[in-house]
Scaffold this motif. Structure first.
Motif, PDB file in Angstrom:
ATOM      1  N   PRO A  31       0.795  -1.233   0.000  1.00  0.00           N
ATOM      2  CA  PRO A  31       0.000   0.000   0.000  1.00  0.00           C
ATOM      3  C   PRO A  31       0.824   1.278   0.000  1.00  0.00           C
ATOM      4  CG  PRO A  31      -0.926  -1.603   1.525  1.00  0.00           C
ATOM      5  CD  PRO A  31       0.373  -2.164   1.059  1.00  0.00           C
ATOM      6  N   ASN A  32       2.029   1.233   0.572  1.00  0.00           N
ATOM      7  CA  ASN A  32       2.862   2.443   0.609  1.00  0.00           C
ATOM      8  C   ASN A  32       3.655   2.656  -0.676  1.00  0.00           C
ATOM      9  OD1 ASN A  32       4.795   0.469   0.763  1.00  0.00           O
ATOM     10  ND2 ASN A  32       5.735   1.189   2.661  1.00  0.00           N
ATOM     11  N   GLY A  33       3.467   1.777  -1.648  1.00  0.00           N
ATOM     12  CA  GLY A  33       4.139   1.932  -2.930  1.00  0.00           C
ATOM     13  C   GLY A  33       5.392   1.088  -3.096  1.00  0.00           C
ATOM     14  N   ASP A  34       5.885   0.501  -2.014  1.00  0.00           N
ATOM     15  CA  ASP A  34       7.062  -0.364  -2.123  1.00  0.00           C
ATOM     16  C   ASP A  34       6.738  -1.600  -2.962  1.00  0.00           C
ATOM     17  OD1 ASP A  34       8.477   1.358  -0.547  1.00  0.00           O
ATOM     18  OD2 ASP A  34       8.303   0.167   1.290  1.00  0.00           O
ATOM     19  N   VAL A  35       7.726  -2.052  -3.721  1.00  0.00           N
ATOM     20  CA  VAL A  35       7.557  -3.239  -4.550  1.00  0.00           C
ATOM     21  C   VAL A  35       8.523  -4.316  -4.070  1.00  0.00           C
ATOM     22  CG1 VAL A  35       7.722  -4.209  -6.871  1.00  0.00           C
ATOM     23  CG2 VAL A  35       6.836  -1.892  -6.553  1.00  0.00           C
ATOM     24  N   HIS A  36       7.974  -5.440  -3.626  1.00  0.00           N
ATOM     25  CA  HIS A  36       8.785  -6.573  -3.205  1.00  0.00           C
ATOM     26  C   HIS A  36       8.850  -7.565  -4.358  1.00  0.00           C
ATOM     27  CE1 HIS A  36       8.247  -5.963   1.439  1.00  0.00           C
ATOM     28  NE2 HIS A  36       8.803  -4.932   0.834  1.00  0.00           N
ATOM     29  N   SER A  37      10.016  -7.646  -4.985  1.00  0.00           N
ATOM     30  CA  SER A  37      10.216  -8.525  -6.130  1.00  0.00           C
ATOM     31  C   SER A  37      11.043  -9.731  -5.721  1.00  0.00           C
ATOM     32  CB  SER A  37      10.930  -7.762  -7.255  1.00  0.00           C
ATOM     33  OG  SER A  37      11.378  -8.649  -8.264  1.00  0.00           O
ATOM     34  N   ASN A  38      10.714 -10.907  -6.288  1.00  0.00           N
ATOM     35  CA  ASN A  38      11.509 -12.086  -5.953  1.00  0.00           C
ATOM     36  C   ASN A  38      12.870 -12.086  -6.635  1.00  0.00           C
ATOM     37  OD1 ASN A  38      10.815 -12.758  -8.586  1.00  0.00           O
ATOM     38  ND2 ASN A  38       9.786 -14.678  -8.036  1.00  0.00           N
ATOM     39  N   LEU A  39      13.145 -11.068  -7.451  1.00  0.00           N
ATOM     40  CA  LEU A  39      14.495 -10.916  -8.005  1.00  0.00           C
ATOM     41  C   LEU A  39      15.519 -10.599  -6.920  1.00  0.00           C
ATOM     42  CD1 LEU A  39      13.662  -8.842 -11.207  1.00  0.00           C
ATOM     43  CD2 LEU A  39      14.507 -11.198 -11.144  1.00  0.00           C
ATOM     44  N   ALA A  40      15.058 -10.223  -5.741  1.00  0.00           N
ATOM     45  CA  ALA A  40      15.975  -9.938  -4.640  1.00  0.00           C
ATOM     46  C   ALA A  40      16.625 -11.210  -4.100  1.00  0.00           C
ATOM     47  CB  ALA A  40      15.232  -9.224  -3.509  1.00  0.00           C
ATOM     48  N   PHE A  41      16.060 -12.372  -4.443  1.00  0.00           N
ATOM     49  CA  PHE A  41      16.535 -13.636  -3.876  1.00  0.00           C
ATOM     50  C   PHE A  41      17.432 -14.348  -4.882  1.00  0.00           C
ATOM     51  CE2 PHE A  41      12.737 -12.472  -1.655  1.00  0.00           C
ATOM     52  CZ  PHE A  41      13.011 -12.771  -0.337  1.00  0.00           C
TER      53      PHE A  41
ATOM     54  N   LEU B 254      20.192  -3.059  -7.433  1.00  0.00           N
ATOM     55  CA  LEU B 254      20.064  -2.095  -6.336  1.00  0.00           C
ATOM     56  C   LEU B 254      18.652  -1.533  -6.279  1.00  0.00           C
ATOM     57  CD1 LEU B 254      23.449  -0.147  -6.603  1.00  0.00           C
ATOM     58  CD2 LEU B 254      22.856  -2.067  -5.103  1.00  0.00           C
ATOM     59  N   ASP B 255      18.034  -1.326  -7.443  1.00  0.00           N
ATOM     60  CA  ASP B 255      16.653  -0.864  -7.464  1.00  0.00           C
ATOM     61  C   ASP B 255      15.712  -1.914  -6.884  1.00  0.00           C
ATOM     62  OD1 ASP B 255      17.346   1.540  -8.560  1.00  0.00           O
ATOM     63  OD2 ASP B 255      16.851   0.998 -10.624  1.00  0.00           O
ATOM     64  N   VAL B 256      15.983  -3.174  -7.186  1.00  0.00           N
ATOM     65  CA  VAL B 256      15.162  -4.255  -6.617  1.00  0.00           C
ATOM     66  C   VAL B 256      15.276  -4.254  -5.098  1.00  0.00           C
ATOM     67  CG1 VAL B 256      14.943  -6.760  -6.430  1.00  0.00           C
ATOM     68  CG2 VAL B 256      15.257  -5.699  -8.675  1.00  0.00           C
ATOM     69  N   GLN B 257      16.490  -4.122  -4.590  1.00  0.00           N
ATOM     70  CA  GLN B 257      16.683  -4.087  -3.141  1.00  0.00           C
ATOM     71  C   GLN B 257      16.048  -2.853  -2.523  1.00  0.00           C
ATOM     72  OE1 GLN B 257      17.584  -6.243  -1.096  1.00  0.00           O
ATOM     73  NE2 GLN B 257      19.102  -7.631  -1.934  1.00  0.00           N
ATOM     74  N   ALA B 258      16.068  -1.745  -3.249  1.00  0.00           N
ATOM     75  CA  ALA B 258      15.449  -0.519  -2.735  1.00  0.00           C
ATOM     76  C   ALA B 258      13.950  -0.722  -2.541  1.00  0.00           C
ATOM     77  CB  ALA B 258      15.710   0.638  -3.683  1.00  0.00           C
ATOM     78  N   GLY B 259      13.349  -1.559  -3.387  1.00  0.00           N
ATOM     79  CA  GLY B 259      11.930  -1.855  -3.212  1.00  0.00           C
ATOM     80  C   GLY B 259      11.641  -2.569  -1.913  1.00  0.00           C
ATOM     81  N   TRP B 260      12.642  -3.242  -1.380  1.00  0.00           N
ATOM     82  CA  TRP B 260      12.525  -3.899  -0.077  1.00  0.00           C
ATOM     83  C   TRP B 260      13.032  -3.002   1.052  1.00  0.00           C
ATOM     84  CZ3 TRP B 260      10.835  -8.962   1.039  1.00  0.00           C
ATOM     85  CH2 TRP B 260      10.489  -9.745  -0.067  1.00  0.00           C
ATOM     86  N   ARG B 261      13.375  -1.777   0.734  1.00  0.00           N
ATOM     87  CA  ARG B 261      13.966  -0.832   1.690  1.00  0.00           C
ATOM     88  C   ARG B 261      15.317  -1.323   2.204  1.00  0.00           C
ATOM     89  NH1 ARG B 261      10.156   3.406   3.882  1.00  0.00           N
ATOM     90  NH2 ARG B 261       8.621   3.461   2.201  1.00  0.00           N
ATOM     91  N   ASN B 262      16.048  -2.016   1.331  1.00  0.00           N
ATOM     92  CA  ASN B 262      17.389  -2.479   1.657  1.00  0.00           C
ATOM     93  C   ASN B 262      18.404  -1.593   0.953  1.00  0.00           C
ATOM     94  OD1 ASN B 262      16.446  -4.628   3.180  1.00  0.00           O
ATOM     95  ND2 ASN B 262      16.488  -6.049   1.459  1.00  0.00           N
ATOM     96  N   GLY B 263      19.469  -1.274   1.640  1.00  0.00           N
ATOM     97  CA  GLY B 263      20.534  -0.474   1.058  1.00  0.00           C
ATOM     98  C   GLY B 263      21.684  -0.365   2.046  1.00  0.00           C
ATOM     99  N   PHE B 264      22.730   0.300   1.643  1.00  0.00           N
ATOM    100  CA  PHE B 264      23.912   0.474   2.503  1.00  0.00           C
ATOM    101  C   PHE B 264      24.047   1.945   2.834  1.00  0.00           C
ATOM    102  CE2 PHE B 264      28.374   0.971   3.547  1.00  0.00           C
ATOM    103  CZ  PHE B 264      28.631  -0.153   4.316  1.00  0.00           C
TER     104      PHE B 264
END
Length: 405
Positions: free
Chosen positions: A84-94, A274-284
């Motif tokens: 709902p907040n617009g984040d996209v969780h893609s299985n490409l992160a795995f 990195l964009d895929v990880q950003a969808g999961w709110r992951n980053g360094f």
């Protein structure tokens, strides 16, 4: 003086392992002890779950990341969830190695994808225990090797080692890659590093260890060549150089290949992952988000206790790492552990996942393993049994509650 190949001070060299006894046979006691500790954890989990009307098997295979890996194994990549907040969780992160193995085992046996993932993880955890023993035995001796395996088995979040997650598989590949480096098996180290890079994003830690170890060995060889030019021209060093270069070349292929494939799949080039990880709110972010998370714990008294615990935990990790440096731990281990710790502690990922992200950093346990090994056998056994019980109870409580994200 310090041996530049291993970084271990000669005064602290481990007892020589018997060449007549193969490594895997020497590792059997450690692996059996590990299996006993994890079996205790699974039994306690089964009893606890049954008392709460839950299935322990579902907790191990059918929640959190296990579901994402299973979906990749069954349907391939391309699935995503828009929040709902617009984040996209893609299985490409795995990363793909665990799903590939799940698919292979499913094709060869009657196991479902989820149960195949559990079998892969359980077998990989035994391989990881053997690899941790191999590394610790090489550096400090067999007794420390057994203690290191047991300490890894009784970590508070050790339950993850028995789940359909990728931590056990990655740790097995990383541990054996490090052992290959310590024993001069450059091609094997490169291949294992490539496989580790197909397992988790932190595979870069294994690549870094291979590259730094190779660079250090090249420097050592050049120094030896200057001091003894005649022997530097023999065939053996030339063959060794080729093997090192091959290992260095192979090491990044897994991680780089997957990241580039994701970039092509998303149409965003090398930065696509990195964009895929950003969808999961992951980053360094250098640890800024984690520091802010800890600071927020001090806004109320009960939460402040958790904040103190987090600070103490991070301080303990850093102290153990520095202790490894001061005791001359091999360069390969220091590089690998440092990268794992940095990626886990300085990433902006979900903070509840940080303990399990630290599981592959097993070399940080070596100073504790050395201390445990110095105790009398009866006392070290008593300590280990106590920790195993605490770990089993906590694991059952954890998985029946919030669990590993």
């Amino acid at each position: 003086m310090t041996d530049l190949r291993t970084g271990v001070a000669a005064a602290h060299a481990p007892p020589a392992a018997s060449p007549a006894v193969p490594l895997l046979r020497r590792a059997v006691p450690a692996v059996l002890a590990y299996a006993a500790v994890r079996a205790l954890g699974l039994v306690v989990l089964a009893v606890w779950s049954a008392a709460r009307g839950k299935s322990a098997l579902t907790l191990l295979t059918g929640r959190w990341d296990s579901l994402w890996y299973t979906r990749v194994a069954e349907l391939g990549y391309g699935y995503q969830v828009r929040l709902p907040n617009g984040d996209v969780h893609s299985n490409l992160a795995f990363f793909p190695l665990l799903p590939w193995l799940e698919r292979l085992l499913h094709a060869l046996t009657p196991l479902s994808y989820a149960h195949a993932g559990l079998v892969v993880s359980l077998v990989a955890s035994l391989a990881a225990a053997a690899g941790i023993f191999a590394v610790a035995e090489h550096v400090y001796g067999a007794r420390v090797g057994v203690c290191a395996v047991l300490l890894w088995a009784v970590l508070p979040v050790a339950a993850v080692q028995s789940m359909a997650y990728s931590e056990s598989l990655f740790t097995a590949l990383a541990a054996w890659a490090l052992y290959a480096l310590l024993t001069g098996r450059w091609v094997g180290a490169g291949l294992l590093a490539a496989l580790a890079g197909l397992t988790r994003p932190v595979g870069g830690a294994v690549v870094a260890a291979v590259w730094v170890a190779a660079a250090a060995s090249f420097v050592r060889d050049r120094s030896a060549a200057r001091s003894d030019g005649a022997r530097s021209s023999t065939r053996a060093p030339a063959h060794s150089t080729v093997r090192r270069l091959l290992g260095v070349s192979l090491a990044p292929l897994g991680a780089a290949g997957y990241v580039l494939w994701v970039g092509r799949r998303t149409g965003k080039g090398p930065l696509g992952y990195l964009d895929v990880q950003a969808g999961w709110r992951n980053g360094f972010d250098g640890g800024y988000a984690f520091a802010r998370f800890v600071a927020e714990k001090f806004t109320s008294f009960p939460a402040a206790l958790a904040g103190v615990g987090l600070i103490a935990g991070v301080a303990l990790l850093l102290w153990l790492y520095v202790t490894g440096v001061r005791r001359g731990q091999p360069l390969e281990l220091l590089v690998y552990t440092g990268v794992v710790l940095a990626l886990a502690l300085c990433a902006s990922s979900y903070f509840g996942s940080k303990p399990r992200l630290l599981l592959p950093a097993f070399p940080v346990l070596l100073p504790l393993a050395a201390a445990l090994a110095r105790l009398r056998t009866s006392r070290s056994a008593l300590v280990t049994v106590g920790l195993a019980i605490v770990s089993a109870v906590y694991g059952a409580f954890w998985l029946n509650g919030s669990g590993p994200p």
